[in-house]
Motif scaffolding. Sequence first.
Motif, mmCIF file in Angstrom:
data_model
loop_
_atom_site.group_PDB
_atom_site.id
_atom_site.type_symbol
_atom_site.label_atom_id
_atom_site.label_comp_id
_atom_site.label_asym_id
_atom_site.label_seq_id
_atom_site.Cartn_x
_atom_site.Cartn_y
_atom_site.Cartn_z
ATOM 1 N N HIS A 1 0.842 -1.200 0.000
ATOM 2 C CA HIS A 1 0.000 0.000 0.000
ATOM 3 C C HIS A 1 0.871 1.240 0.000
ATOM 4 C CE1 HIS A 1 -3.566 2.371 0.373
ATOM 5 N NE2 HIS A 1 -3.106 2.981 1.451
ATOM 6 N N ILE A 2 0.519 2.185 -0.884
ATOM 7 C CA ILE A 2 1.239 3.443 -1.015
ATOM 8 C C ILE A 2 0.354 4.567 -0.487
ATOM 9 C CG2 ILE A 2 2.516 4.950 -2.563
ATOM 10 C CD1 ILE A 2 3.486 1.993 -2.431
ATOM 11 N N THR A 3 0.888 5.335 0.461
ATOM 12 C CA THR A 3 0.135 6.440 1.047
ATOM 13 C C THR A 3 1.111 7.382 1.735
ATOM 14 O OG1 THR A 3 -1.819 6.988 2.383
ATOM 15 C CG2 THR A 3 -0.304 5.348 3.298
ATOM 16 N N ALA A 4 0.579 8.436 2.363
ATOM 17 C CA ALA A 4 1.372 9.343 3.188
ATOM 18 C C ALA A 4 0.611 9.566 4.488
ATOM 19 C CB ALA A 4 1.610 10.679 2.476
ATOM 20 N N VAL A 5 1.292 9.388 5.614
ATOM 21 C CA VAL A 5 0.681 9.572 6.926
ATOM 22 C C VAL A 5 1.422 10.666 7.685
ATOM 23 C CG1 VAL A 5 -0.099 7.171 7.014
ATOM 24 C CG2 VAL A 5 2.116 7.795 8.027
ATOM 25 N N SER A 6 0.852 11.090 8.791
ATOM 26 C CA SER A 6 1.441 12.162 9.583
ATOM 27 C C SER A 6 2.721 11.701 10.275
ATOM 28 C CB SER A 6 0.434 12.655 10.624
ATOM 29 O OG SER A 6 -0.070 11.572 11.388
ATOM 30 N N ASN A 7 3.648 12.629 10.411
ATOM 31 C CA ASN A 7 4.933 12.339 11.042
ATOM 32 C C ASN A 7 4.812 12.531 12.556
ATOM 33 O OD1 ASN A 7 7.640 11.738 11.356
ATOM 34 N ND2 ASN A 7 8.332 13.818 10.879
ATOM 35 N N ASP A 8 4.001 11.680 13.187
ATOM 36 C CA ASP A 8 3.760 11.772 14.619
ATOM 37 C C ASP A 8 3.261 10.422 15.125
ATOM 38 O OD1 ASP A 8 1.107 11.608 13.740
ATOM 39 O OD2 ASP A 8 0.702 13.737 14.037
ATOM 40 N N ILE A 9 2.787 10.367 16.364
ATOM 41 C CA ILE A 9 2.371 9.085 16.934
ATOM 42 C C ILE A 9 1.124 8.526 16.236
ATOM 43 C CG2 ILE A 9 3.425 9.493 19.187
ATOM 44 C CD1 ILE A 9 0.662 10.279 20.253
ATOM 45 N N VAL A 10 0.296 9.416 15.663
ATOM 46 C CA VAL A 10 -0.883 8.929 14.934
ATOM 47 C C VAL A 10 -0.446 8.230 13.652
ATOM 48 C CG1 VAL A 10 -3.110 9.541 13.930
ATOM 49 C CG2 VAL A 10 -2.247 10.799 15.914
ATOM 50 N N ASP B 113 2.481 -4.525 3.055
ATOM 51 C CA ASP B 113 3.838 -4.019 2.885
ATOM 52 C C ASP B 113 3.771 -2.495 2.950
ATOM 53 O OD1 ASP B 113 6.276 -3.077 1.943
ATOM 54 O OD2 ASP B 113 6.390 -4.481 0.261
ATOM 55 N N VAL B 114 4.381 -1.913 3.962
ATOM 56 C CA VAL B 114 4.322 -0.464 4.173
ATOM 57 C C VAL B 114 5.686 0.189 3.953
ATOM 58 C CG1 VAL B 114 2.358 -0.576 5.748
ATOM 59 C CG2 VAL B 114 4.674 -0.768 6.668
ATOM 60 N N SER B 115 6.563 -0.500 3.241
ATOM 61 C CA SER B 115 7.931 -0.015 3.080
ATOM 62 C C SER B 115 8.027 1.284 2.294
ATOM 63 C CB SER B 115 8.796 -1.093 2.411
ATOM 64 O OG SER B 115 8.271 -1.454 1.134
ATOM 65 N N ALA B 116 7.008 1.606 1.496
ATOM 66 C CA ALA B 116 7.031 2.837 0.707
ATOM 67 C C ALA B 116 6.084 3.910 1.252
ATOM 68 C CB ALA B 116 6.699 2.537 -0.750
ATOM 69 N N VAL B 117 5.514 3.700 2.440
ATOM 70 C CA VAL B 117 4.630 4.706 3.041
ATOM 71 C C VAL B 117 5.459 5.930 3.439
ATOM 72 C CG1 VAL B 117 3.163 5.242 5.032
ATOM 73 C CG2 VAL B 117 2.910 3.059 3.825
#
Length: 335
Positions: A55-64, A78-82
């Motif tokens: 899965h390809i996405t962008a998440v917040s750079n924090d605990i969330v 597989d989250v290696s490219a998140v």
Amino acid sequence: MIDTKKIVTFGEVLLRLSPPENRKLMQSKSLDFFFGGTEMNVGASLSFLGESVKHITAVSNDIVGDAAIYNMRQYGLDVSAVQKVNHPIGQYLLEVGSGMRSSQIAYNRLNGSFANIQKTDWDTIFANADFFHWTGITPAISEAAYQELKVALISAKAKGIQITTDPAYRSNLWQYGRNGQEVLKELVSLSTIFIGGVNEINEILGTSFTLDKEGFIEASKHLMTACPNITQIFDKIRTGLSASWQKIYGRAWVDDIYFETSELEITQVVDRIGTGDAYAAGLIYGLRHYDTERALAFANAACALKHTILGDVNLVSVAEITEVMQGNTGGRIKR
């Protein structure tokens, strides 16, 4: 099982907040939370069925964001490219309805982490992939998301990857200046398998086909003429008797042949969120393992079972789906 190829999904991950026990927000002192998002839901469901999914996405750079990545790992993705970016993860609040009271959703995703996704190395990501799945929600989020999806589709098409699309048009999401119908027609034209029906075709192409069988067939033919790369069209028909009582069946137009499943009835809905994603996941699994007719029946059964699962992801096995396909819908206890 096909275990030498992977499936790639691309889309926003959201934090879902819900008052427990079918309460309205004004009644609740606490909130349950889940991580979801339509493309991630598809990928996680496929992973649970035994497929290899990135899965390809962008998440917040924090605990969330950390929690979102951990959650995706738990599903086997597989989250290696998140990516992690300095913007908050998108959220939505869901009041779960019951009976005649509809569920209600409020979104908080403007300028979130996925809207600020950075450039991705799609040629590397698509190495050893045979399916790529996207939905119409992704290009509606931001210019950056639209551009990344377009690059991904061009790369996937060049590699001969099967591209499945659920082109959901949400007019309230298109806030950054582009015309949603024009963008979706452009991106659908780069895809090969259309997961949608007459409403979606009418919205994208500005047509007015009817919703009956004949209208579906004519709409499908029209879409294949307008978007020649589309070779298969799969639809899900829902009849909602109440928020807690639903009926569904699937239909398809493939190789100039019309297919239709029997109708499945869900009389005690636990959670409607993610049911369309379960259908898409079931369909992709089915197309990789079965013929068209069985793949459609597998998708419909997967969708029906998701109505009984709390949360966004369809946590059911191939064996459970197969049982429903075979008519075992009594829900007897297994010992």
